[in-house]
Scaffold this active site. Structure first.
Site, PDB file in Angstrom:
ATOM      1  CE  LYS A 280      62.764  -8.303  65.978  1.00  0.00           C
ATOM      2  NZ  LYS A 280      62.498  -7.266  64.978  1.00  0.00           N
ATOM      3  NE  ARG A 354      64.948   3.053  66.558  1.00  0.00           N
ATOM      4  CZ  ARG A 354      64.148   3.160  65.494  1.00  0.00           C
ATOM      5  NH1 ARG A 354      63.443   4.257  65.300  1.00  0.00           N
ATOM      6  NH2 ARG A 354      64.063   2.184  64.615  1.00  0.00           N
TER       7      ARG A 354
HETATM    8  N1  BES Z   1      66.970  -5.792  65.048  1.00  0.00           N
HETATM    9  C1  BES Z   1      65.853  -5.190  64.404  1.00  0.00           C
HETATM   10  C2  BES Z   1      66.128  -4.825  62.946  1.00  0.00           C
HETATM   11  C3  BES Z   1      66.272  -5.978  62.005  1.00  0.00           C
HETATM   12  C4  BES Z   1      65.157  -6.522  61.396  1.00  0.00           C
HETATM   13  C5  BES Z   1      67.503  -6.474  61.713  1.00  0.00           C
HETATM   14  C6  BES Z   1      65.297  -7.552  60.511  1.00  0.00           C
HETATM   15  C7  BES Z   1      67.649  -7.511  60.827  1.00  0.00           C
HETATM   16  C8  BES Z   1      66.554  -8.058  60.219  1.00  0.00           C
HETATM   17  C9  BES Z   1      65.448  -3.913  65.134  1.00  0.00           C
HETATM   18  O1  BES Z   1      65.656  -3.927  66.490  1.00  0.00           O
HETATM   19  C10 BES Z   1      64.001  -3.734  64.896  1.00  0.00           C
HETATM   20  O2  BES Z   1      63.251  -4.540  65.352  1.00  0.00           O
HETATM   21  N2  BES Z   1      63.636  -2.678  64.178  1.00  0.00           N
HETATM   22  C11 BES Z   1      62.283  -2.406  63.868  1.00  0.00           C
HETATM   23  C12 BES Z   1      62.054  -0.941  64.071  1.00  0.00           C
HETATM   24  C13 BES Z   1      60.602  -0.564  64.067  1.00  0.00           C
HETATM   25  C14 BES Z   1      59.906  -1.135  65.268  1.00  0.00           C
HETATM   26  C15 BES Z   1      60.513   0.946  64.056  1.00  0.00           C
HETATM   27  C16 BES Z   1      62.031  -2.809  62.423  1.00  0.00           C
HETATM   28  O3  BES Z   1      62.914  -2.628  61.578  1.00  0.00           O
HETATM   29  O4  BES Z   1      60.986  -3.350  62.160  1.00  0.00           O
HETATM   30 MN    MN Z   2      64.025  -4.792  67.526  1.00  0.00          MN
END
Ligand code: BES
Ligand code: MN
Ligand code: ZN
Length: 505
Positions: A280, A354
């Site tokens: 990230k 997931r």
């Molecule tokens: N934990 C994150 C989702 C999240 C993002 C929660 C911001 C709270 C605030 C999750 O694991 C994630 O990174 N999801 C990705 C999915 C994508 C790679 C398909 C997302 O939402 O960007």
């Molecule tokens: Mn994630």
């Protein structure tokens, strides 16, 4: 904080401050307010006539009582709560939280709150106690300087002429629920360094020991035996071993005929989500400590269930892991095999929630779960869709979805259903494996749920995406900013509603 119910005259409560709900457009020259006006030497009429306070939600007046002798308390907080007919459990809870926070700021140590709601005294007392306890929480656990140390030590919930036994029962129930919501909030707030998967399992063990739940924690060797390749693919990059935490509540004195039905709560426990190899951006990454909130919600709910002792069994399942990059980390393009046997192409290692839920759902099924509600900070997309007001709900059983929505409405937690048509599943088809772990830019919250659906077949299942609602960027009058504890109260209400139906059957 000591919490008591009182059925006596609130004017005679031996406390420093009274907190009184005032309804919209209430008059000072009739009914309840007239009585209070008389006891306080005309101060209520003065406040109302000045139009300083019209009973609108958020209106407040804080008054020093002159010591005319009409009340033992020397301070009075009037809080507007809106229309009388809308003043139900969620509003009572918020009123109590707002009263506690406002008076605490004035260095008040003992309060009598007077909700003035109509109906079931146990319910009113419970909502008030719960709201006040939730109001006590602040996220500044690790601050050592300039810390606000003010706390309220004694809270009296005043419902004149109520049944004393009902009051006591209600106040106790509210305390249990409020403390469990705060337990979840405290866990969610912990930095990743203080809340590793092992720490999570440790907290769960304490809860199980303190309140009487059975617990099993699978280590990575057992996960391997179970074939949990999806969960293990997420923990692969981390020095911290993953844990699969299983809590179970079993009611006493019950035959096993009812064990045919087993309600399970499953919560995502990513104790820090860096994204893994698909790392990230640095901005706001610190917030990814709360990526275990789903798991904390399950443990918090089980903590309350153990004390409330409903007549139905409940299972809690929490896959806990970090998501970090390293030389051992899973790479985009890798294919892993889940416990169910399905193969998954990892497109993006940041779509890890997931993956761990896939194996947790399969394991919950193996343990006999017939109805599963899972919760997870699963997608950033849900905040774009619903903001921090509604939690997204999706699933395969409309009856269960409606039940969660209704149960949530009763306790002031809002859920909004998103569709899960089979067409969305096309987005997660893989060229090399059964499915892939991301579905592209479109409908991110839905394709994440479509992925989970692959592991919830043959079962009544609902999924809550709490990524937008589990963390409050702003404080409210009734609670601090930071972790909200969303969904704990809804889960408890689901259990209580199911228990009542069970009793009727
Ligand atoms: N934990 C994150 C989702 C999240 C993002 C929660 C911001 C709270 C605030 C999750 O694991 C994630 O990174 N999801 C990705 C999915 C994508 C790679 C398909 C997302 O939402 O960007
Ligand atoms: Mn994630
Ligand atoms: Zn995550």
């Amino acid at each position: 904080m000591e919490i008591l119910g009182s059925a006596g005259n609130y004017l005679e409560e031996d406390v420093q401050a009274l907190a009184v709900a005032v309804f919209k457009d209430e008059k000072a020259d009739e009914g309840f307010l007239k009585e209070l006006d008389t006891a306080t030497g005309g101060i209520i009429r003065s406040v109302i006539e000045s139009e300083e306070l019209k009973g609108k939600e958020g209106d407040t007046a804080y008054l020093h009582l002159g010591g005319g002798g009409g009340t033992k308390a020397k301070r009075l907080l009037l809080l507007g709560v809106g229309a009388r007919e809308d003043f139900k459990t969620p509003q009572i809870s918020q009123f109590a939280g707002a009263a506690l926070r406002a008076l605490r700021a004035k260095n008040i140590k003992s309060i009598a709150i007077v909700p003035r709601a109509e109906g079931d005294a146990a319910k009113i007392a419970s909502a008030a106690a719960e709201g006040a306890v939730i109001g006590q929480f602040d996220p500044d656990k690790y601050r050592t300087v300039d810390k606000e140390e003010r706390t309220v030590d004694r809270l009296v919930v005043s419902i004149p002429d109520a049944d004393a036994e009902a009051l006591k029962r209600g106040a106790e129930r509210g305390r249990i629920i409020g403390e469990s919501v705060n337990f979840t909030r405290d866990m969610a707030n912990e930095p990743g360094g203080y809340m590793t998967p092992t720490d999570m399992a440790e907290r769960a063990r304490e809860v199980a020991g303190d309140f009487g739940l059975s617990i099993d924690v699978l280590d990575e060797a057992r996960m391997e035996q179970e074939g949990m390749g999806a969960l293990l693919s997420v923990s692969a990059g981390s020095e911290q071993p993953a844990k699969l935490i299983i809590l179970k509540y079993t009611p006493r004195d019950r035959g096993d005929e009812q064990d045919k039905e087993l309600l399970a709560f499953v919560g995502k426990g990513v104790t820090f989500d860096s994204g893994g190899i698909s790392i990230k951006p640095g901005e706001n990454m610190e917030l990814m400590k709360y990526d275990m909130t789903g798991g904390a919600t399950v443990i918090g709910a089980m903590r309350a269930i153990a004390q409330l002792k409903p007549p139905i069994p409940v299972l809690g399942v929490v896959p806990a892991t970090e998501n970090l990059p390293s030389g051992k980390a899973t790479k985009p393009g890798d294919v892993v095999r889940a416990m169910s046997g399905k193969t998954i192409e990892i497109i993006n290692t940041d779509a890890e929630g997931r993956l761990i839920l896939a194996d947790a759902l399969a394991y919950a099924k193996k343990l006999g779960a017939t109805r599963i509600v899972d919760m997870a900070t699963l997608t950033g997309a849900v905040s774009i869709a619903l903001g921090d007001v509604n939690t997204a709900i999706l699933g395969t059983d409309q009856e269960l979805i409606d039940e969660v929505i209704d149960a949530g409405r009763e306790v002031g937690e809002r859920f909004w259903q998103l569709p899960l048509d089979k067409e969305y599943s096309k987005q997660i088809k893989s060229d090399i494996a059964d499915i892939k772990n991301t579905g592209g830019r479109k409908a991110g919250t839905i394709t994440a749920a479509a992925f989970l659906k692959e592991f919830a077949d043959g079962i009544s299942w609902a999924h809550l995406d709490i990524a937008g609602t589990a963390w409050g960027d702003d404080a409210k009058p009734y609670r601090s900013k930071g972790p909200t504890g969303i969904a704990v109260r809804t889960l408890l209400n689901i259990v209580e509603r199911a228990s009542r139906r069970n009793g009727e059957a």
